[in-house]
Enzyme design. Structure first.
Site, PDB file in Angstrom:
ATOM      1  N   HIS A 377       0.795  -1.231   0.000  1.00  0.00           N
ATOM      2  CA  HIS A 377       0.000   0.000   0.000  1.00  0.00           C
ATOM      3  C   HIS A 377       0.823   1.275   0.000  1.00  0.00           C
ATOM      4  CE1 HIS A 377      -3.996  -1.844   0.771  1.00  0.00           C
ATOM      5  NE2 HIS A 377      -3.264  -2.783   1.350  1.00  0.00           N
ATOM      6  N   LYS A 600      -8.554  13.788   4.848  1.00  0.00           N
ATOM      7  CA  LYS A 600      -7.708  12.600   4.882  1.00  0.00           C
ATOM      8  C   LYS A 600      -6.732  12.761   6.030  1.00  0.00           C
ATOM      9  CE  LYS A 600      -6.665  13.749   0.453  1.00  0.00           C
ATOM     10  NZ  LYS A 600      -6.985  12.593  -0.373  1.00  0.00           N
ATOM     11  N   ARG A 601      -5.976  11.698   6.351  1.00  0.00           N
ATOM     12  CA  ARG A 601      -4.947  11.831   7.373  1.00  0.00           C
ATOM     13  C   ARG A 601      -4.027  12.995   7.028  1.00  0.00           C
ATOM     14  NH1 ARG A 601      -4.789   8.006  11.730  1.00  0.00           N
ATOM     15  NH2 ARG A 601      -2.776   8.968  12.149  1.00  0.00           N
ATOM     16  N   LYS A 606       0.702  14.197   1.549  1.00  0.00           N
ATOM     17  CA  LYS A 606      -0.634  14.511   1.032  1.00  0.00           C
ATOM     18  C   LYS A 606      -0.809  16.022   0.809  1.00  0.00           C
ATOM     19  CE  LYS A 606      -2.810  10.519   3.343  1.00  0.00           C
ATOM     20  NZ  LYS A 606      -3.426   9.729   2.264  1.00  0.00           N
ATOM     21  N   THR A 711      -8.671   6.540  -2.087  1.00  0.00           N
ATOM     22  CA  THR A 711      -9.994   5.966  -2.309  1.00  0.00           C
ATOM     23  C   THR A 711     -11.087   7.012  -2.100  1.00  0.00           C
ATOM     24  OG1 THR A 711      -9.725   5.090  -0.075  1.00  0.00           O
ATOM     25  CG2 THR A 711      -9.548   3.526  -1.889  1.00  0.00           C
ATOM     26  N   LYS A 715     -14.864   8.270  -3.979  1.00  0.00           N
ATOM     27  CA  LYS A 715     -16.126   8.539  -3.267  1.00  0.00           C
ATOM     28  C   LYS A 715     -16.695   9.893  -3.669  1.00  0.00           C
ATOM     29  CE  LYS A 715     -14.329   5.720   0.460  1.00  0.00           C
ATOM     30  NZ  LYS A 715     -13.549   5.708   1.712  1.00  0.00           N
TER      31      LYS A 715
HETATM   32  N1  GPU Z   1      -2.478   3.556   3.262  1.00  0.00           N
HETATM   33 BR1  GPU Z   1       1.124   1.939   3.989  1.00  0.00          BR
HETATM   34  C1  GPU Z   1      -2.961   3.815   4.523  1.00  0.00           C
HETATM   35  O1  GPU Z   1      -4.086   4.291   4.689  1.00  0.00           O
HETATM   36  N2  GPU Z   1      -2.195   3.545   5.609  1.00  0.00           N
HETATM   37  C2  GPU Z   1      -0.968   2.989   5.495  1.00  0.00           C
HETATM   38  O2  GPU Z   1      -0.287   2.759   6.499  1.00  0.00           O
HETATM   39  C3  GPU Z   1      -0.505   2.712   4.189  1.00  0.00           C
HETATM   40  C4  GPU Z   1      -1.244   3.004   3.091  1.00  0.00           C
HETATM   41  C5  GPU Z   1      -3.341   3.883   2.111  1.00  0.00           C
HETATM   42  C6  GPU Z   1      -2.653   4.600   0.969  1.00  0.00           C
HETATM   43  O3  GPU Z   1      -1.982   5.730   1.454  1.00  0.00           O
HETATM   44  C7  GPU Z   1      -3.724   5.021  -0.019  1.00  0.00           C
HETATM   45  O4  GPU Z   1      -3.133   5.625  -1.142  1.00  0.00           O
HETATM   46  C8  GPU Z   1      -4.523   3.792  -0.456  1.00  0.00           C
HETATM   47  O5  GPU Z   1      -5.622   4.186  -1.228  1.00  0.00           O
HETATM   48  C9  GPU Z   1      -5.020   3.015   0.748  1.00  0.00           C
HETATM   49  O6  GPU Z   1      -3.957   2.707   1.629  1.00  0.00           O
HETATM   50  C10 GPU Z   1      -5.688   1.727   0.363  1.00  0.00           C
HETATM   51  O7  GPU Z   1      -4.880   0.993  -0.505  1.00  0.00           O
END
Ligand code: GPU
Length: 871
Positions: A377, A600-601, A606, A711, A715
């Site tokens: 991810h 988002k976080r 970001k 994601t 949405k």
């Molecule tokens: N993502 Br690694 C998280 O939310 N937390 C993490 O620790 C890591 C990845 C996210 C990605 O940043 C995001 O781009 C992606 O859409 C999501 O995972 C699901 O794949």
């Protein structure tokens, strides 16, 4: 046999079996019954919370009927199953979703009204199940919904944290404050404790090799902890299929030490019991962090092993009930690793197969590498998990041996599973987690680890050897995938490049993420859902399961009457959001403006900083305008929301800046009619459900190549919000679907990033020269326009110095893109057309499509609809 009724009479049994509540009367009866018995309350003093509980228990009974049928059906058919191992499941609320999936929302609404309550009030009583940080955890939740809806036999496995992601408060100065999230304080009607389903999990102790050349070992001693199962029902949409999410709770194997207790050592008596309970007490709130930023966070390692060991034991038990030879295991179980968090499942399955099942190394390795699948991810180097060898050796001595054995087994290709570099630099400088701070806050256990490090590497300032979990996950898996096309390409060409060379490109694939249209359209935007159903002239259960059907909306973009309805719904969704802000924050926000949202976080990559700097730029531009000029500009309300990891200093400063800029801007009589800014505290799934349908434009503006997929972009677009973004992650695929003319792109592209970073370090150009507009904004902050300037220095320095995330390179094109957005919005009709076309082309981003790709291309799994007459 096991399908027979026990002893008594079949007719009596069948009469006693409950069916799904089908009528309004069934529902009200069941509700009243739960009030009377399950809740032991009187109808005349039932409050809304009580009414929620009775409603939830009523819906739960329906789910359980289907859940039981599903398990019975699967047990009889014994199909191959897939298991989704995720340390995070960000489920949000359950009741509304359950009613929609059961197709009983209208009947419940009716019945509840007859009982004197309103369904809206009742739905608001539920607390979010927030067992996740962000995108990764929410993806897991969407995939569970899609698996059940696609009638696939998929089980989720996770941890039952007593405390979810922290609750965020914002102090008057604009600081993020964290409070625990005791989400289980009210009873949780959605889980089923299975106190009899337990496994023992060992930690520490010693592992002795048999010395017979077999590679086997005996692992003994140490601490033994009990894993207890809690099951959460996962209903599919418009199907009986109801899958299971099994969450583990940790519990001491023995209550407490009676000897210590009797000897008067009361604290000692409960110590080990406390340490067992600690394992599932709290979700780690650090999104995108490797152990580098929680050096020696032994508890996190224990969480990971506790969960993978219990889950594997459970999966193996289920397989063994089939009575098949162990070699067939991969034909009956596919295990998806959601990021590297469950990677210990690889050495754990090796341990079981070799030490307990007596298989040879080759055979065991063959089974393992046909069972696991690994999803990556992130490619951010600081986010790749690594565990120090001394820590793994201490907590999991047998697994460390196995990892070494894997390395030597693969020695001919010499894969770098173990990072032998002792002095790896501590992360990206701008990524301001302060390691020292974390070291100070370490527990006693963690200090043991440091002493061990000191013994092994006396006087060495560097890091010990580390196990690189992404490498281990990769070699132990059948397939590896990224989560969007660009990201998967980066996985192949950067972090796992060597493995592609050794193992072949076929092993490395892509599954672009998706979102469930049930929650993210039907549930969160009911008016739009109804309009779509009316317009397409098909049942909503059809298009909600085949999202490509939305293309049927395309011709209606040309229909003025339809556009009017479309725009009116967006307007009402803005009013719903304004109402939320009024009732929760006491703030009055205008609804006759463009809503611009970034939620988002909070992370440097970001680039919330880019957004806030852009807002300040707009503010000063407005200040310079005459009254007549201002009349022509687009009114805008900008929303931010998101949590910062508690130790992520720069992210917290970003929040502080946003809050203080908002304070100035919203109070300025010159501009406040044209620009407003809000930071909404405590972002959650439920808040997203209110924000997303209200958005005109949303921002997904990561530095190119850093956001794996994203994601929420999907949405927003599904709800007719347009996208302002960089050429990154799934933004690219969204643009491919909706057409470039319907999105707003800006910024440098991925291949340029490395060179730009290099230039920042070796040929720096002063910001005044490189980007005067940005320099003006930064100087305004530095001269105290938004409060004490010294506070923001560390944040501003990240831009002035290495500017790792390319704010100075992308600022001008970002401002230009914002201007294009304004211009486009002034042509209302054209904007609504874009909005309709965007929604119409979101078919690809249904998580149904994504989960089917996993099922077909990876797991080799087939749909198994539960027949109507199963009993
Ligand atoms: N993502 Br690694 C998280 O939310 N937390 C993490 O620790 C890591 C990845 C996210 C990605 O940043 C995001 O781009 C992606 O859409 C999501 O995972 C699901 O794949």
């Amino acid at each position: 046999g096991k399908d027979k009724w026990p002893l008594g009479e079949e007719k009596v049994w069948k009469n006693g079996m409950r069916a799904v509540d089908e009528t309004v009367e069934d529902i009200t009866k069941s509700f009243a019954n739960h009030v009377q018995t399950s809740l032991a309350r009187q109808p005349y003093n039932l409050d809304t919370l009580g009414a929620y509980q009775a409603t939830a228990l009523t819906a739960r009974d329906d789910l359980l009927v289907n859940w039981n049928k599903t398990q019975l059906h699967y047990n009889r058919k014994a199909p191959k199953r897939a298991y989704y191992l995720s340390l995070e499941f960000l489920m949000g609320r359950t009741l509304d979703n359950a009613l929609l999936n059961l197709g009983l929302k209208d009947k419940f609404t009716d019945g509840i009204k007859k009982l004197g309550f309103s369904i809206e009030d009742i739905l608001e009583q539920e607390r979010d199940a927030a067992l996740g940080n962000g995108g990764l955890g929410r993806l897991a939740a969407c995939y569970l919904d899609s698996s059940a809806s696609q009638e696939l036999p998929v089980w989720g496995y996770g941890l039952r944290y007593k405390y979810g992601i922290f609750q965020q408060y914002i102090s008057p100065e604009g600081n993020q404050l964290e409070a625990p999230d005791p989400w289980l304080d009210n009873q949780n009607p959605w889980e089923l404790p299975r106190l009899d389903v337990t496994y023992e999990v060992r930690f520490y102790g010693h592992a002795d090799r048999m010395g017979d050349g077999s590679g086997r070992a005996v692992w003994q001693g140490g601490q033994e902890v009990l894993a207890v199962a809690y099951d959460v029902m996962v209903p599919g949409y418009a199907t009986k299929n109801t899958n299971n999410l099994r969450l583990w709770e940790s519990k001491p194997k023995r209550g407490f030490d009676l000897n210590s207790f009797n000897a008067g050592n009361y604290e000692g008596a409960v110590e080990s019991s406390n340490s067992a309970q600690a394992i599932t007490s709290v979700l780690y709130p650090n999104d995108h962090t490797s152990c580098k930023f929680h050096i020696g966070k032994e508890l996190r390692l224990k969480q990971q092993y506790f969960w993978t060991a219990a889950s594997l034991a459970d999966i193996l038990r289920r397989f063994k009930n089939l009575g098949k030879p162990i070699d067939d295991f991969p034909d009956y179980a596919a295990i998806q690793l959601n990021d590297t968090h469950p990677t210990l499942a690889i050495p754990e399955l090796m341990r079981i197969l070799i030490d307990d099942e007596d298989l040879t190394w080759d055979k065991a390795w063959g089974i393992v590498t046909n069972t696991f699948f690994y999803t990556n991810h992130t490619v951010l180097p600081e986010a790749l998990e690594k565990w120090p060898v001394p820590l793994v050796e201490h907590v999991l001595p047998r697994h460390m041996q196995i990892i070494y054995d894997i390395v030597s087994y693969l020695h001919p290709i010499n894969m770098p599973v173990i990072n032998v570099c002792l002095t790896e630099p501590v992360g990206v400088i701008s990524f301001a987690f302060i390691c020292d701070e974390l070291l100070i806050s370490m527990s006693g256990d963690d200090r043991f680890f440091l002493q061990a490090v000191e013994k092994k590497f006396p006087g060495d300032q560097g890091m010990p050897k580390q196990v690189r979990m992404a490498h281990l996950a990769c070699i132990g898996s059948r397939k590896v995938n990224g989560v969007a096309e660009l990201h998967s390409e980066l996985v192949r060409t950067t972090i796992l490049k060597d493995f592609v060379e050794f193992e072949g490109i076929e092993k490395f694939g892509n599954v672009t993420n998706g979102i469930t249209p049930r929650r993210w359209l039907d549930q969160c935007n009911p008016e739009l859902s109804t309009l779509i159903t009316k317009t397409l002239k098909i049942d909503n259960s059809v298009w909600l399961k085949d999202l490509y059907k939305l293309e049927g909306l395309l011709p209606f973009a040309e229909d003025a009457a339809f556009r009017k309805q479309w725009a009116a719904i967006k307007q009402r969704n803005k009013e719903r959001l304004a109402h939320y802000v009024r009732t929760t924050l006491g703030l009055e926000i205008r609804t006759d403006a463009m809503y611009d949202v970034q939620i988002k976080r909070i992370h440097e990559y970001k680039r919330q900083t880019l957004n806030i700097l852009g807002v300040i730029h707009r503010y000063f531009a407005l200040k310079k305008m005459s009254a007549a000029e201002k009349k022509k500009v687009n009114r805008k309300v900008v929303f931010f929301a998101g949590k910062a990891a508690p130790a992520y200093y720069i992210a917290k400063l970003t929040i502080r800046l946003v809050v203080n800029v908002a304070r100035v801007i919203n109070a300025d009589p010159d501009t406040k009619d044209y620009l407003q800014l809000y930071f909404l505290p405590d972002y959650s799934v439920s808040l997203a459900e209110v924000l997303i349908p209200a958005s005109d434009i949303s921002q997904h503006i990561s530095t190119a190549g850093t956001e794996a997929s994203g994601t929420s972009n999907m949405k927003f677009c599904l709800n007719g919000g347009l996208l302002l973004g960089t050429v990154d992650g799934a933004n690219i695929e969204i643009a491919e679907e909706v057409g470039e003319q319907n999105v707003f792109f800006f910024g440098h592209l991925t291949p340029a990033v490395e060179d730009l970073r290099y230039q920042h370090l070796y040929q720096p150009v002063p910001i005044e020269q490189k980007c005067p507009a940005l320099a003006a904004v930064i100087n305004s902050i530095a001269s105290g326009a938004f409060g004490d300037a010294s506070i923001y220095e560390p944040l501003l320095n990240t831009i002035r110095q290495s500017d790792y995330y390319l704010i100075t390179d992308d600022f001008d094109s970002y401002i230009a893109a914002l201007e294009m957005v304004d211009e486009a919005y002034l042509d209302k009709e054209e904007w609504i057309k874009k909005s309709i076309r965007t929604t119409a082309k979101m078919g690809k981003f249904s998580s149904d499509r994504a989960i089917n790709e996993y099922a077909e291309s990876y797991w080799n799994l087939e749909a198994n609809p539960v027949p109507a007459n199963v009993d």
